[in-house]
Design a protein around this motif. Sequence first.
Motif, mmCIF file in Angstrom:
data_model
loop_
_atom_site.group_PDB
_atom_site.id
_atom_site.type_symbol
_atom_site.label_atom_id
_atom_site.label_comp_id
_atom_site.label_asym_id
_atom_site.label_seq_id
_atom_site.Cartn_x
_atom_site.Cartn_y
_atom_site.Cartn_z
ATOM 1 N N GLY C 215 0.821 -1.204 0.000
ATOM 2 C CA GLY C 215 0.000 0.000 0.000
ATOM 3 C C GLY C 215 0.853 1.251 0.000
ATOM 4 O O GLY C 215 0.531 2.249 -0.643
ATOM 5 N N LYS C 216 1.970 1.195 0.729
ATOM 6 C CA LYS C 216 2.851 2.358 0.786
ATOM 7 C C LYS C 216 3.513 2.609 -0.555
ATOM 8 O O LYS C 216 3.663 3.750 -0.992
ATOM 9 C CB LYS C 216 3.909 2.149 1.878
ATOM 10 N N VAL C 220 3.152 5.963 -2.729
ATOM 11 C CA VAL C 220 4.292 6.751 -3.209
ATOM 12 C C VAL C 220 4.075 7.143 -4.669
ATOM 13 O O VAL C 220 4.278 8.293 -5.067
ATOM 14 C CB VAL C 220 5.609 5.961 -3.029
ATOM 15 N N ILE C 221 3.626 6.169 -5.468
ATOM 16 C CA ILE C 221 3.372 6.452 -6.881
ATOM 17 C C ILE C 221 2.276 7.518 -7.009
ATOM 18 O O ILE C 221 2.408 8.470 -7.780
ATOM 19 C CB ILE C 221 2.970 5.151 -7.615
ATOM 20 N N SER D 192 11.824 4.725 5.309
ATOM 21 C CA SER D 192 12.347 6.095 5.333
ATOM 22 C C SER D 192 12.169 6.765 3.975
ATOM 23 O O SER D 192 11.947 7.977 3.896
ATOM 24 C CB SER D 192 13.824 6.094 5.713
ATOM 25 N N ILE D 193 12.278 5.959 2.915
ATOM 26 C CA ILE D 193 12.056 6.532 1.576
ATOM 27 C C ILE D 193 10.594 6.941 1.444
ATOM 28 O O ILE D 193 10.282 8.010 0.903
ATOM 29 C CB ILE D 193 12.438 5.509 0.483
ATOM 30 N N VAL D 198 6.630 11.313 1.114
ATOM 31 C CA VAL D 198 5.508 11.977 1.777
ATOM 32 C C VAL D 198 5.871 13.433 2.094
ATOM 33 O O VAL D 198 5.045 14.334 1.984
ATOM 34 C CB VAL D 198 5.107 11.225 3.069
ATOM 35 N N THR D 199 7.116 13.657 2.459
ATOM 36 C CA THR D 199 7.535 14.999 2.861
ATOM 37 C C THR D 199 7.814 15.896 1.658
ATOM 38 O O THR D 199 7.346 17.033 1.609
ATOM 39 C CB THR D 199 8.796 14.916 3.735
#
Lengths: 275, 275, 275, 275
Positions: C215-216, C220-221, D192-193, D198-199
């Motif tokens: 899901g992460k 990200v995409i 962390s990536i 996200v940041t």
Amino acid sequence: MEKEHNLVPEDTLWKRFLYRVIYRSDTRLGKLFDIILLALILVSTLIIMMESVPKLDQRFHLTFIVFEWIISLFFSAEYLLRIMVVKNKKNYIFSFFGIIDFLALVPFYLSFFFPVTKYFLIFRMLRMLRVFRIFNLLDFMNDGYLIVRALKNSSRKIYIFLLFLIIFSVIVGSLMFMVEGGRTGFETIPQSIYWAVVTVTTVGYGDVSPITPMGKFFAVILMLAGYSIIAVPTGIVTAEMRNKRQNLEKICERCGNEDIDDDARYCKQCGKKLA
Amino acid sequence: MEKEHNLVPEDTLWKRFLYRVIYRSDTRLGKLFDIILLALILVSTLIIMMESVPKLDQRFHLTFIVFEWIISLFFSAEYLLRIMVVKNKKNYIFSFFGIIDFLALVPFYLSFFFPVTKYFLIFRMLRMLRVFRIFNLLDFMNDGYLIVRALKNSSRKIYIFLLFLIIFSVIVGSLMFMVEGGRTGFETIPQSIYWAVVTVTTVGYGDVSPITPMGKFFAVILMLAGYSIIAVPTGIVTAEMRNKRQNLEKICERCGNEDIDDDARYCKQCGKKLA
Amino acid sequence: MEKEHNLVPEDTLWKRFLYRVIYRSDTRLGKLFDIILLALILVSTLIIMMESVPKLDQRFHLTFIVFEWIISLFFSAEYLLRIMVVKNKKNYIFSFFGIIDFLALVPFYLSFFFPVTKYFLIFRMLRMLRVFRIFNLLDFMNDGYLIVRALKNSSRKIYIFLLFLIIFSVIVGSLMFMVEGGRTGFETIPQSIYWAVVTVTTVGYGDVSPITPMGKFFAVILMLAGYSIIAVPTGIVTAEMRNKRQNLEKICERCGNEDIDDDARYCKQCGKKLA
Amino acid sequence: MEKEHNLVPEDTLWKRFLYRVIYRSDTRLGKLFDIILLALILVSTLIIMMESVPKLDQRFHLTFIVFEWIISLFFSAEYLLRIMVVKNKKNYIFSFFGIIDFLALVPFYLSFFFPVTKYFLIFRMLRMLRVFRIFNLLDFMNDGYLIVRALKNSSRKIYIFLLFLIIFSVIVGSLMFMVEGGRTGFETIPQSIYWAVVTVTTVGYGDVSPITPMGKFFAVILMLAGYSIIAVPTGIVTAEMRNKRQNLEKICERCGNEDIDDDARYCKQCGKKLA
């Protein structure tokens, strides 16, 4: 990036051959070499990532170590070869890619003494930037170059903008420290500055957020400011980008001026009528 | 910012000397003075920040106090000297930097009576803006000036935009207050307005977020609106910025073309050499 | 907005007098009337906000009620007067401000039957838009008009963009629903769509965030996509804004074309040489 | 999208009739067919969404199933008809809408064997893109086409930008992994990536946020970088969009001026009537 005509006749044949394979990609072997290199960089990056995951590290620890050794030794050999076969060694060593090639090796050897440095191997990823050369992606390189140039040309304005932004955040953060009076997340001024940056850049983690009505009122003003301020870097880069778009196709025959607008009929440098 | 020719011949020699040292940076001593000033401002800012951290304050309380006294006294002396050596005192006192120099002192003396005001010393950071003059960063000053001018020129449009945005947020917040009916984070209208601003500016702390399906549906619409609205300030500043890059103050005498780049030597419309 | 010459001679004198006071602000009394109106709107808005705060409502309940009655009755009288003194009553009633003036009253009378509708009084704020006329802020009005026009002209493109965005969010949300398989925050497809919108607009509350590595990765995409997509509305409005900047000053004498670029030497509609 | 003249005389009359009804919307029946189709797509999408909500699914399970069957069978029949009545079947099947029509059916039949695939039916929404044709929204189609073209033309630059961004995020994430040393949310490099993306995209969920002062300092730098970087895709698309508005395909025959607006009838440079 790398000079192509560094080879004088007295070089032995195998040096010449290796040079073509390693530095260029216009032969079949040269292309193969580059693709293997690219694959190894990707594998190496993935291994470093996976090593940091305890579950995976426990199961495949040995495999990771072995692969890391193989790849690092290959990169070391490649680095030495690169130095050997190039004529102007100094030029390569201190070039952009020369430095990256070196930095891609250091953490491996350093990690024998300081284990934590191993993760710096992630910088190997930067070697991937060579990918444009490998696949002869000239158009892509050109576009990438345009972006970099636009950023470089507007960097001075962006630095000033960041200086304004930092001073602004420090002051806002300090004011908020007084307003929220040491509540959770605003215990110290540096903490409050952290909050101010999180807010003004519209990141908004929410790990720190105002609690008092006064603090919320203050935050609202900051957010609205940040929302308007975001337009500044965008305006800077957009103006620069638009400018750069025009320069490329046209050129003045007389003075070689490349900075020609689409609607220009005379060169603005020397006054020559443009074709 | 500061007038250079405020000195008439009858000024004593040391006044003239001090003026050059304090106000200008074209002598070795003048430069040194400026750099010391800059360093003190930075140190002072850092001390204020560190004082707010209980851990650091406990260990270095005395050091902080001593430094603060030294720096504040130095700044006081400098301020008085600035007034003394300049001819047109009123001019300096009410200039941008004159006011900042003054404000950088007030909180120190005020903090004897109202300790909390000490943190206002953080405004000293604004004195750092002199940095451009010190290092003779003319290009930087010019770019900074361009940014400020673009912001100033588009400020009217941005004010209107903010007025729209505030009215919009107040209305949306009130509607949401009715929709979410007093649930956590939406207990009052001001609270709901706070949420609306957090959402529309895309900050999104998450300390307040819709809970009911209806509220979420509403929030989705607000987010999409905010996402489109962000284009407005960007468009305003970008248009202004692009404009400022060119027109500035040049115009072609022959054909009246005003679209002249900064580096143009000939008019691109009619080919006339520019003055 | 309001027609000025709606008055024929047979109108009684006091009607004419009231018309000037209420509709225009070129007399001292007219200005005073407008400022009182503006103040009442502000007070009314603040009262509605404060009423929603239990603490304040308990203490000042009676005061709030009394003020609300006074202001609402004043507004009612004003609305009736506006209709009375204007010649073309229909014109006013169905004009932008006529409708807002009416909507600013309805919730008050409706709240006798449905108490919750009281909060709709917040729409009174829209009456504040008259502020530009009151203070003769012609430049501001002009700029506001420019923004509205740029938004109106690019509205079609923005609708399409929003349609794309919604379809995109629905699909991404559904995929995420399958990926995260009903974990917290992704229990249903509408929930997941809510998350997708929160993410793609870079709001990022964090009330719903991916938990599984898969899901992460997916998130990200989506974030990178959202980060690139934000450029689209900005590009649309900026292009429109830049365009609108030029139109205003120049006009073709022969055909009245107002859409004239800064660098145009001939009218593009009728071919007339421009002054 | 669909060829109109695929029908040769020997086609039977009902085939011709069905072709007009299904593929075109210039007859009353054709329009009706399209609107029914659109409604069914919307209903189908809503059902899939509602099915995922346990509460609704329990109460209306049977209704949902029945509707799904009806709509899917209708779509199947329509798909077969579309193939039947068109001359160049291959052309339709592998066209953009042909593929989407097919994909809109597959999940239904697949869900007999793999129930989870049912949710892929959400892709049916893409069929809605036909809406522009149905309502003869030529202007909308044109604008949509402009946006798609601007994105397509700047896609290469955006890919490069994303490559830079990914490499940047991987490196920053790895550094942060070392800085925060395995604290909550920074346990592994991929984690962390995730945080870095996200940041830097200013989403800022807050599910992962830096805890150590060092980590916060690092995050502040990353946020400021992200805030400046967001200008790049915006600049790219804006430049592209502005370009597309003008140059399109026109050029003045007399003076070669390429800067011709869509609505221009005369060249603004030399006054020549445009073809």
